[in-house]
Design a protein around this motif. Structure first.
Motif, PDB file in Angstrom:
ATOM      1  N   UNK A 119      10.634  -3.834   6.415  1.00  0.00           N
ATOM      2  CA  UNK A 119       9.648  -3.471   5.402  1.00  0.00           C
ATOM      3  C   UNK A 119      10.232  -2.443   4.452  1.00  0.00           C
ATOM      4  N   UNK A 120       9.828  -2.538   3.215  1.00  0.00           N
ATOM      5  CA  UNK A 120      10.346  -1.616   2.209  1.00  0.00           C
ATOM      6  C   UNK A 120       9.368  -0.489   1.920  1.00  0.00           C
ATOM      7  N   UNK A 121       8.384  -0.283   2.792  1.00  0.00           N
ATOM      8  CA  UNK A 121       7.430   0.797   2.593  1.00  0.00           C
ATOM      9  C   UNK A 121       7.305   1.586   3.883  1.00  0.00           C
ATOM     10  N   UNK A 122       6.745   2.760   3.790  1.00  0.00           N
ATOM     11  CA  UNK A 122       6.505   3.573   4.980  1.00  0.00           C
ATOM     12  C   UNK A 122       5.067   4.075   4.921  1.00  0.00           C
ATOM     13  N   UNK A 123       4.489   4.237   6.085  1.00  0.00           N
ATOM     14  CA  UNK A 123       3.111   4.707   6.167  1.00  0.00           C
ATOM     15  C   UNK A 123       3.087   6.225   6.247  1.00  0.00           C
ATOM     16  N   UNK A 124       2.171   6.819   5.536  1.00  0.00           N
ATOM     17  CA  UNK A 124       1.990   8.261   5.598  1.00  0.00           C
ATOM     18  C   UNK A 124       0.731   8.521   6.402  1.00  0.00           C
ATOM     19  N   UNK A 125       0.908   8.936   7.633  1.00  0.00           N
ATOM     20  CA  UNK A 125      -0.228   9.200   8.513  1.00  0.00           C
ATOM     21  C   UNK A 125      -0.490  10.698   8.551  1.00  0.00           C
TER      22      UNK A 125
END
Length: 177
Positions: free
Chosen positions: A52-58
């Motif tokens: 995936x080319x995105x990351x989650x900001x939790x």
């Protein structure tokens, strides 16, 4: 057509319909939908999923924790977390409680009536003066015992001894029990 002939035609139709239904049931249960024995199946190479080319900001607060509980993440967001049981999430809370500050309570003196065996204390809580008896609660502070030079109070399930009673009140001394 007479009734006897009609009856035989209808019985034959019912037998045909039920025969077709039973045949379809056995045909569905008997088929494997797999290759016939002796035939080779060409296997396709498995495709690797693209990263995936995105990351989650939790970085939002947990809706199931109280508003005053703050938790720091144990691991970075990008690194995978491997646990033996993914359903169990361990949270680490501080082992020690923060110290309770009772400095807002000042003991100014005692008034006693020896005939009625009544003691009343003059205290100041957050700058407001109060005249209280034993076992009375003022602003979440329970007055336990009143003596001439010491006041015993309970605040947030801890017991404190506040010395004073003279002209100059002294700071609170904590003895948690």
């Amino acid at each position: 057509m007479n009734q006897k002939a009609l009856r035989y035609v209808l019985i034959a139709a019912v037998v045909l319909v039920w025969g077709a239904i039973i045949y379809r049931i056995f045909a569905a249960l008997g088929s494997d939908d797999g290759p016939e024995p002796g035939t080779a199946v060409a296997s396709k190479p498995l495709k690797q999923a693209a990263r995936d080319s995105f990351s989650l900001l939790a970085n939002y607060s947990d809706p199931f924790l109280p508003a005053d509980a703050v938790m720091e993440p144990d691991v970075a967001v990008d690194s995978p977390v491997v646990t033996s049981n993914p359903a169990v999430v361990s949270t680490s809370l501080p082992a020690t409680e923060p110290p309770v500050d009772i400095s807002f309570v000042r003991y100014q003196g005692m008034i006693a009536n020896p005939e009625k065996k009544l003691r009343m204390a003059m205290i100041s809580i957050n700058g407001s003066e109060h005249l209280v008896k034993e076992n009375e609660v003022i602003q979440d502070v329970l007055i336990r015992k009143i003596t001439a030079n010491k006041l015993t109070v309970t605040y947030r399930k801890k017991t404190f001894h506040i010395s004073g009673g003279g002209n100059a009140p002294s700071p609170a001394t904590a003895q948690g029990q």
